[in-house]
Design a protein around this motif. Structure first.
Motif, PDB file in Angstrom:
ATOM      1  N   UNK A 159      29.116  52.060  -2.029  1.00 58.59           N
ATOM      2  CA  UNK A 159      29.836  50.797  -1.883  1.00 58.59           C
ATOM      3  C   UNK A 159      29.259  49.939  -0.758  1.00 58.59           C
ATOM      4  N   UNK A 160      28.150  50.417  -0.189  1.00 58.43           N
ATOM      5  CA  UNK A 160      27.430  49.627   0.804  1.00 58.43           C
ATOM      6  C   UNK A 160      26.231  48.976   0.123  1.00 58.43           C
ATOM      7  N   UNK A 161      25.977  47.709   0.468  1.00 65.92           N
ATOM      8  CA  UNK A 161      24.831  47.024  -0.134  1.00 65.92           C
ATOM      9  C   UNK A 161      23.593  47.104   0.752  1.00 65.92           C
ATOM     10  N   UNK A 162      23.614  47.980   1.753  1.00 59.86           N
ATOM     11  CA  UNK A 162      22.474  48.143   2.638  1.00 59.86           C
ATOM     12  C   UNK A 162      21.427  49.057   2.001  1.00 59.86           C
ATOM     13  N   UNK A 163      20.154  48.833   2.298  1.00 60.89           N
ATOM     14  CA  UNK A 163      19.112  49.720   1.762  1.00 60.89           C
ATOM     15  C   UNK A 163      19.336  51.157   2.211  1.00 60.89           C
ATOM     16  N   UNK A 164      18.911  52.095   1.405  1.00 58.69           N
ATOM     17  CA  UNK A 164      19.006  53.493   1.774  1.00 58.69           C
ATOM     18  C   UNK A 164      18.212  53.733   3.064  1.00 58.69           C
ATOM     19  N   UNK A 165      18.722  54.607   3.908  1.00 62.37           N
ATOM     20  CA  UNK A 165      18.076  54.891   5.180  1.00 62.37           C
ATOM     21  C   UNK A 165      16.862  55.798   4.971  1.00 62.37           C
ATOM     22  N   UNK A 166      16.051  55.896   6.002  1.00 65.02           N
ATOM     23  CA  UNK A 166      14.888  56.782   5.934  1.00 65.02           C
ATOM     24  C   UNK A 166      15.317  58.231   5.714  1.00 65.02           C
ATOM     25  N   UNK A 167      16.403  58.622   6.356  1.00 64.43           N
ATOM     26  CA  UNK A 167      16.880  60.001   6.204  1.00 64.43           C
ATOM     27  C   UNK A 167      17.343  60.254   4.771  1.00 64.43           C
ATOM     28  N   UNK A 168      18.020  59.286   4.185  1.00 64.01           N
ATOM     29  CA  UNK A 168      18.462  59.449   2.796  1.00 64.01           C
ATOM     30  C   UNK A 168      17.270  59.522   1.852  1.00 64.01           C
ATOM     31  N   UNK A 169      16.289  58.606   2.036  1.00 65.31           N
ATOM     32  CA  UNK A 169      15.128  58.600   1.162  1.00 65.31           C
ATOM     33  C   UNK A 169      14.284  59.864   1.347  1.00 65.31           C
ATOM     34  N   UNK A 170      14.303  60.409   2.550  1.00 68.61           N
ATOM     35  CA  UNK A 170      13.555  61.647   2.772  1.00 68.61           C
ATOM     36  C   UNK A 170      14.144  62.792   1.953  1.00 68.61           C
ATOM     37  N   UNK A 171      15.438  62.726   1.651  1.00 69.16           N
ATOM     38  CA  UNK A 171      16.099  63.789   0.883  1.00 69.16           C
ATOM     39  C   UNK A 171      15.984  63.554  -0.620  1.00 69.16           C
ATOM     40  N   UNK A 172      16.279  62.320  -1.093  1.00 72.94           N
ATOM     41  CA  UNK A 172      16.293  62.136  -2.542  1.00 72.94           C
ATOM     42  C   UNK A 172      15.266  61.110  -3.052  1.00 72.94           C
ATOM     43  N   UNK A 173      14.539  60.444  -2.179  1.00 72.04           N
ATOM     44  CA  UNK A 173      13.508  59.517  -2.639  1.00 72.04           C
ATOM     45  C   UNK A 173      12.183  60.224  -2.867  1.00 72.04           C
ATOM     46  N   UNK A 174      11.353  59.626  -3.713  1.00 71.95           N
ATOM     47  CA  UNK A 174      10.071  60.280  -4.006  1.00 71.95           C
ATOM     48  C   UNK A 174       9.087  59.257  -4.541  1.00 71.95           C
ATOM     49  N   UNK A 175       7.828  59.365  -4.094  1.00 71.63           N
ATOM     50  CA  UNK A 175       6.729  58.586  -4.650  1.00 71.63           C
ATOM     51  C   UNK A 175       5.872  59.522  -5.500  1.00 71.63           C
TER      52      UNK A 175
END
Length: 951
Positions: free
Chosen positions: A487-503
């Protein structure tokens, strides 16, 4: 020593001239040098100046505008292609890029595609291109496989003296689409004039244009017409809607409320967004169809989901090419060519999104939030409490949180060619060569989500001790899970992307090794002239390598088209022998000033598919009085390429318009009978469900065999100096053509057949409570046949008006009679599908050029015509409310001034009237990109250029 020359240039430089060194001219379409440029096959020439002044950074974009070419892969067509974005691939006659052979100085080049055998023209520096020769007609006997529809031969610069620098830039009237480039060409003799080197360096950049930056960028789609009750209802079956919004694609988290909650004043059958903690009803002007949960509407407060689409993909190119020639002796000549090109391009997948359908996150379903999630706003928690909802499915597009999903392609192409040529006395010449080329693409798909980890991060509880939000799964917390507040419109944080983000890195590599020996000469002389022959042998090895991120194999990264590409490392070898002959039959007789016969044959032995034979024969008959007849007949062969034979199997989950949907079925028809026999309910409605589509190679494919012929007449009347007229009829029939049919096409071919007992129904699986489409296999197959025929016209006229200057005019036009195919190779009585006259294959296309030159000034007007066409010929005229696509004329203006022998400048305007793509009923998305990319999608475009020469 071979010299390269051209006879006529219908692309802008319209002088009907020949060079002064025509004693041994190599012309595309034959391996025998001709004393004059007279080919039995139709030839088109595009010179360097026309390319330089076109305002494009890719020569492929220019060539695809000629009537002999179909769309192929250009800057617009590649704007939505993940694997081939930024490439330029040509499609002669609309028979496919795999059937158009591209050569450089008569030699093959390594494929520049991740999924076909097509050569990427963007890998060839524009500064080094002298001219391009296009010969239409099957020439497999001369050049080998892939030359089914013809050959495009790029002739590079040789024996250039001095230095020439060209720069150009352009921008659209919308202040976007910026392009600019810098090209340099230098050449000099060395070693006491025994050697010569030509070096070209090119840099160009093309900036992107977004779909939503044009007025036609609002989705327009055709949907079923509720008023349609049958062919006699007097209304179309599908009607078009402007400003279409998809109700379940929302920037803020949203949910569908199936029943009313009077205590909260909420109505059932509505979508609600959660903005700043408050419930905001999803509004619309009018609902399209009856579906609400997974439906669409006109207007409203949800975004246009196609905003991620590009009209023009960005492209940056760095390239260098050197030709080095050296006379070892008076009779032996060494030639070398060295090339390096790097291209960088980016396209975007749609914004990451999910909804209530079970297909998301590798089949585990979309995100659902429980009532104890501490991030739930009070308004949402109240809805769940009052409605008795334990887990609330969320619909959402992660546009703000995740941003775009870029797919970056970084390609490198290297080619090394070395050869020796020489003479044996005065009558024979020989040539031997060896070549190595490789292409690789380091692709990166960024901002993807690891499905399991993301769902863990959205499943949030409050820490019992501190009340701090944390991931509900203890195992996930141990693995570094960071909770997410949707419910937040802020970009995902680095810590969040480190857990579920992927290139995701993906790698492709193609290689080509080839060698050959060739001899040609005149063994005997007939009364009408010398008989000339050519013969040779060639060896070629092609290989393909590719591997994907291992995480893709687990399904964790699955999102629409982003599917796993299994590792491939395959190749094949071919050994070939060929011969060609040209014999003069008659000469200097009434109505037979010169009559020649040509013939060629090539025998090939492939390690993949066995042996093949290609042949062609030609006739040129010069009657005198400026009239010449030309004709060819050929059997051409195309062997399946590596991708078609051994490429990866991929899985996607698109939404298929099921032929058995009630809106598509007219009772009493064969379609209705087959759908009923398949157990499909007669009232089956479109619920936006997804279908698994399996696509991939087929190692059991066999070679295509094409039989084609051309018959043409050339008239250069003596009574009108400077006038020339040509007309050429062509006919192609390809038996066993390799094709991968669209999943929707397979479904239609299955249920519209005489019965369900056919090869296409074997590829379909249905299931579930309503027996919906579950999966469709669309692997490569050999279809029954593909047929194509039409007429090309070429009219040129030039004259010198003395003090009023010089005038030149040229008109090229193509009339397409048929472009049809029979998909079912196992049933010769099955339906023949006619494409000629559809917008992808309009019957009439044309290009004209008129120029005036006086002193150092030249002014040119180019027009391109695309004729009126049908949206589809596979459905009755009442199928769409707009069944026709309007004809279009594009006008380009170019003014050039030569300030001195060293400096010249030009100013041009493309698409002067600013024409947008015409409306096509299935959606504007098809006009200007994909199959509709023959239509200009940029609008008015201004460009300038400067050339400086140092001699």
């Amino acid at each position: 020593m071979h010299t390269y020359a051209f006879a006529a240039d219908p692309s802008g430089d319209l002088d009907k001239q020949q060079t002064s060194t025509l004693e041994e001219v190599v012309v595309t379409g034959t391996l025998i040098p001709r004393p004059e440029v007279e080919s039995p096959a139709p030839l088109t020439f595009v010179n360097h100046d026309t390319i330089a002044k076109s305002g494009v950074v890719s020569v492929g974009d220019l060539l695809s505008k000629f009537p002999q070419f179909n769309v192929g892969m250009n800057s617009a067509g590649a704007a939505f292609d993940e694997a081939d974005s930024g490439t330029a691939e040509l499609d002669l006659r609309g028979l496919g890029t795999n059937r158009t052979l591209v050569l450089v100085d008569g030699h093959r080049r390594v494929s520049g595609s991740a999924n076909s055998s097509a050569v990427d023209l963007n890998a060839i520096p524009i500064a080094m291109i002298d001219h391009v020769e296009v010969v239409t007609g099957g020439t497999s006997a001369v050049y080998g496989a892939d030359a089914v529809s013809g050959v495009v031969n790029v002739i590079t610069r040789h024996n250039f003296e001095g230095l020439k620098v060209q720069t150009n830039a352009g921008i659209s009237s919308h202040n976007d689409g910026l392009t600019y480039g810098l090209n340099a060409l230098g050449g000099t003799n060395f070693a006491g004039d025994r050697g010569h080197v030509d070096l070209a360096l090119s840099y160009s950049r093309q900036l992107p244009v977004d779909f939503e930056d044009r007025p036609f960028g609002r989705e327009e789609f055709a949907f079923a017409n509720p008023a349609f009750t049958g062919p006699n209802s007097g209304v179309p079956e599908y009607i078009s809607y402007n400003d279409v919004r998809v109700l379940y694609i929302t920037t803020y988290p949203s949910f569908y409320l199936s029943k009313s909650i009077p205590s909260l004043g909420l109505s059932g059958g509505m979508h609600y967004e959660v903005e700043g903690g408050q419930l905001v009803p999803v509004t619309y002007t009018s609902l399209i169809g009856s579906a609400r949960e997974l439906g669409a509407a006109q207007g409203g407060n949800v975004p246009e989901y196609l905003s991620y689409v590009l009209l023009r993909s960005p492209l940056t190119t760095y390239s260098a090419l050197a030709n080095i020639d050296f006379n070892l002796t008076d009779d032996i000549h060494l030639y070398n060519s060295l090339q390096y090109t790097q291209t960088q391009s980016t396209v975007y997948d749609e914004y990451y999104r999910f909804d209530s359908r079970p297909a998301y996150f590798d089949g585990t379903g979309g995100v659902s939030l429980s009532a104890d999630n501490p991030y739930l706003p009070a308004s949402v928690r109240n809805v769940m409490s009052a409605g008795g909802i334990a887990s609330l499915p969320i619909d959402m597009e992660l546009k703000d949180q995740l941003g775009r999903l870029p797919i970056d392609n970084d390609r490198q192409t290297v080619n090394v060619l070395a050869g020796l040529r020489g003479g044996l006395g005065s009558a024979w010449n020989w040539d031997v060569f060896a070549q190595y080329g490789w292409y690789e693409d380091d692709r990166m798909d960024s901002n993807l989500l690891i499905g399991t980890n993301f769902k863990n991060a959205t499943d949030v509880i409050a820490d019992p001790a501190t009340g701090t939000p944390e991931c509900a799964s203890a195992a996930a917390r141990t693995a570094g899970c960071v909770p997410v507040n949707l419910f937040s419109d802020q970009p995902f944080t680095q810590a969040q992307m480190a857990y579920f983000g992927h290139d995701r890195p993906v790698y492709y590599k193609n290689t080509l090794e080839s060698a050959g020996a060739h001899i040609e000469g005149s063994p005997v002389r007939l009364p009408a002239g010398p008989v000339e022959i050519a013969a040779g042998v060639e060896w070629r090895e092609e290989a393909m390598e590719g591997h994907d991120d291992p995480l893709s194999a687990t399904g964790e990264l699955f999102f629409y088209g982003l599917t796993y590409q299994p590792t491939v490392d395959v190749g094949y070898q071919v050994r070939e022998a060929y011969g060609e002959i040209r014999a003069p039959v008659l000469a200097n007789l009434p109505l037979a000033q010169k009559v020649e016969l040509d013939g060629a044959i090539r025998r090939s032995d492939y390690s993949s598919v066995g042996t093949t034979t290609a042949w062609n024969a030609g006739l040129t008959w010069n009657f005198g009085y400026g009239v010449r007849l030309r004709s060819t007949v050929a059997q051409a062969v195309r062997t399946p390429n590596l991708y078609e034979l051994y490429g990866p199997q991929t899985v996607t989950q698109p939404r298929i318009n099921d032929p058995c949907f009630a809106a598509n079925v007219i009772q009493g028809t064969q379609l209705a009978k087959n759908c009923a026999a398949a157990g499909v309910p007669s009232d089956l409605a479109d619920n936006q469900s997804l279908t698994t589509v399996n696509t991939g190679a087929n190692p059991d494919l066999h070679p295509e065999i094409s039989h084609n012929y051309t018959v043409g007449v050339v008239w250069v009347p003596d009574i009108v100096s400077g006038l020339s007229l040509t007309a050429d009829y062509y006919h192609f029939r390809i038996d066993g053509a390799v094709a991968s049919l669209a999943a929707s096409t397979v479904a239609h071919l299955c249920y519209e057949a005489n019965s369900l007992t056919n090869v296409f129904c074997d590829q379909i699986t249905r299931g579930g409570p309503e027996n919906r489409l579950q999966s469709i296999n669309v692997n490569e197959i050999n279809v029954g046949y593909l047929e194509d025929d039409g007429v090309d016209f070429d009219v040129g006229y030039s004259f010198n008006a003395g003090r009023f200057g010089k005038f030149k005019a040229q008109v090229l036009a193509s009339l397409l009679f048929n472009r049809k195919y029979q998909a079912n190779a196992f049933d010769p009585t099955s339906q023949v599908v006619q494409d000629a006259g559809e917008y992808q294959y309009p019957r009439w296309t044309g290009r004209s050029s008129v120029s005036w030159a006086k002193g150092g000034f030249e002014f040119t007007v180019n027009n391109r015509y695309v004729g009126r066409a049908r949206t589809t010929l596979q459905e009755p005229i009442y199928y769409y409310d707009t069944p026709y696509v309007a004809s279009v004329v594009y006008t380009d203006l170019i003014g050039t001034y030569n300030w001195s022998g060293k400096l010249s400048t030009y100013v041009g305007v493309n698409n002067v009237t600013g024409r947008y793509p015409p409306n096509i009923a299935p959606g504007y998305i098809y006009a200007g990109i994909w199959s509709g990319s023959r239509y200009d999608n940029i609008g008015r475009y201004f460009h300038v250029g400067l050339t400086y020469k140092v001699r």
